[in-house]
Design an enzyme around this catalytic site. Sequence first.
Site, PDB file in Angstrom:
ATOM      1  N   GLY A  94      -9.944   8.152  -0.852  1.00  0.00           N
ATOM      2  CA  GLY A  94     -10.554   7.578  -2.044  1.00  0.00           C
ATOM      3  C   GLY A  94      -9.893   7.968  -3.347  1.00  0.00           C
ATOM      4  O   GLY A  94      -8.741   7.651  -3.605  1.00  0.00           O
ATOM      5  N   ARG A 116      -0.525   9.312  -5.081  1.00  0.00           N
ATOM      6  CA  ARG A 116       0.125   8.784  -3.882  1.00  0.00           C
ATOM      7  C   ARG A 116       0.704   7.393  -4.128  1.00  0.00           C
ATOM      8  O   ARG A 116       1.737   7.037  -3.557  1.00  0.00           O
ATOM      9  CB  ARG A 116      -0.857   8.766  -2.706  1.00  0.00           C
ATOM     10  N   GLU A 124      -8.035   3.145  -5.996  1.00  0.00           N
ATOM     11  CA  GLU A 124      -8.749   2.970  -4.721  1.00  0.00           C
ATOM     12  C   GLU A 124     -10.263   3.013  -4.917  1.00  0.00           C
ATOM     13  O   GLU A 124     -10.766   3.576  -5.891  1.00  0.00           O
ATOM     14  CB  GLU A 124      -8.309   4.057  -3.724  1.00  0.00           C
ATOM     15  N   ASN A 184      -4.767  10.624   5.238  1.00  0.00           N
ATOM     16  CA  ASN A 184      -4.635   9.572   6.251  1.00  0.00           C
ATOM     17  C   ASN A 184      -4.327  10.190   7.608  1.00  0.00           C
ATOM     18  O   ASN A 184      -4.937   9.824   8.626  1.00  0.00           O
ATOM     19  CB  ASN A 184      -3.495   8.605   5.893  1.00  0.00           C
ATOM     20  N   ARG A 217       0.861  -1.185   0.000  1.00  0.00           N
ATOM     21  CA  ARG A 217       0.000   0.000   0.000  1.00  0.00           C
ATOM     22  C   ARG A 217       0.896   1.233   0.000  1.00  0.00           C
ATOM     23  O   ARG A 217       2.010   1.209   0.542  1.00  0.00           O
ATOM     24  CB  ARG A 217      -0.887  -0.004   1.251  1.00  0.00           C
ATOM     25  N   HIS A 218       0.405   2.310  -0.600  1.00  0.00           N
ATOM     26  CA  HIS A 218       1.153   3.573  -0.580  1.00  0.00           C
ATOM     27  C   HIS A 218       1.422   4.018   0.855  1.00  0.00           C
ATOM     28  O   HIS A 218       0.749   3.598   1.805  1.00  0.00           O
ATOM     29  CB  HIS A 218       0.357   4.664  -1.310  1.00  0.00           C
ATOM     30  N   GLY A 219       2.388   4.897   1.016  1.00  0.00           N
ATOM     31  CA  GLY A 219       2.699   5.434   2.333  1.00  0.00           C
ATOM     32  C   GLY A 219       1.626   6.393   2.833  1.00  0.00           C
ATOM     33  O   GLY A 219       0.690   6.749   2.114  1.00  0.00           O
ATOM     34  N   GLU A 220       1.768   6.807   4.084  1.00  0.00           N
ATOM     35  CA  GLU A 220       0.795   7.717   4.708  1.00  0.00           C
ATOM     36  C   GLU A 220       0.616   8.994   3.880  1.00  0.00           C
ATOM     37  O   GLU A 220       1.585   9.570   3.382  1.00  0.00           O
ATOM     38  CB  GLU A 220       1.256   8.098   6.110  1.00  0.00           C
ATOM     39  N   GLU A 268      -1.588  12.955   3.515  1.00  0.00           N
ATOM     40  CA  GLU A 268      -2.136  14.042   4.334  1.00  0.00           C
ATOM     41  C   GLU A 268      -3.549  13.693   4.808  1.00  0.00           C
ATOM     42  O   GLU A 268      -3.911  13.960   5.954  1.00  0.00           O
ATOM     43  CB  GLU A 268      -2.148  15.349   3.527  1.00  0.00           C
TER      44      GLU A 268
END
Length: 200
Positions: free
Chosen positions: A30, A70, A97, A23, A16-19, A21
């Site tokens: 989404g 992202r 997503e 998140n 999964r992509h990193g954290e 803003e």
Amino acid sequence: MHARPNASLEAIYLLRHGETECNRAGRFDGRLDSPLTAKGVAEAKRQGRTLRSLIGPAEDFHIVSSPLGRAVHTARIVAEALARPDAEIETEKRLTEIDFGVWDGLTLKEIEQSFGAQWQERNKDRWSYRIPGGESYAMVARRVESWLRAAHGRLIVVTHGAVERVLRGSYAGMSEAEILSLDEPQDVLFRLEGGQVHRH
């Protein structure tokens, strides 16, 4: 449920992509293009290092990413760790997503305040309920499984929380309830191989 992966699919390293803003703020991102935070960049670099230690330069692996910014940013960081050029990253819209529709960009509290009845309806059937203006998990599963049936070779895949859950669950033949109970980590690498899902 099971997507019956292509017989020529050897392995998928899934992340999964990193954290982002969104998140960090507790917002549903989404289809929004929320950028990675400094923590998210660090998570992507760590995943890249983990991949490098597991599979080396991965020259025989194809890198596939969701087209959202992202995920592409994360894929580029991973590619750099593997000494692979950005130009080798393929984007695949079926790995985008889940579409949160009118809930995109909102916090859970904001959704409950403005869309309380719809939120309760979704909680009754999280798999089949279609978010207003968006998607259901069932819709996500159809496109993810379509991609999985066509996938082949050895892949590194960068995607999103909901899609990652569906992809892991479908590959392993999990039920809808089992898929919905899976976690959505941003600092874990999954290896899908031989019909099994392994966590690194």
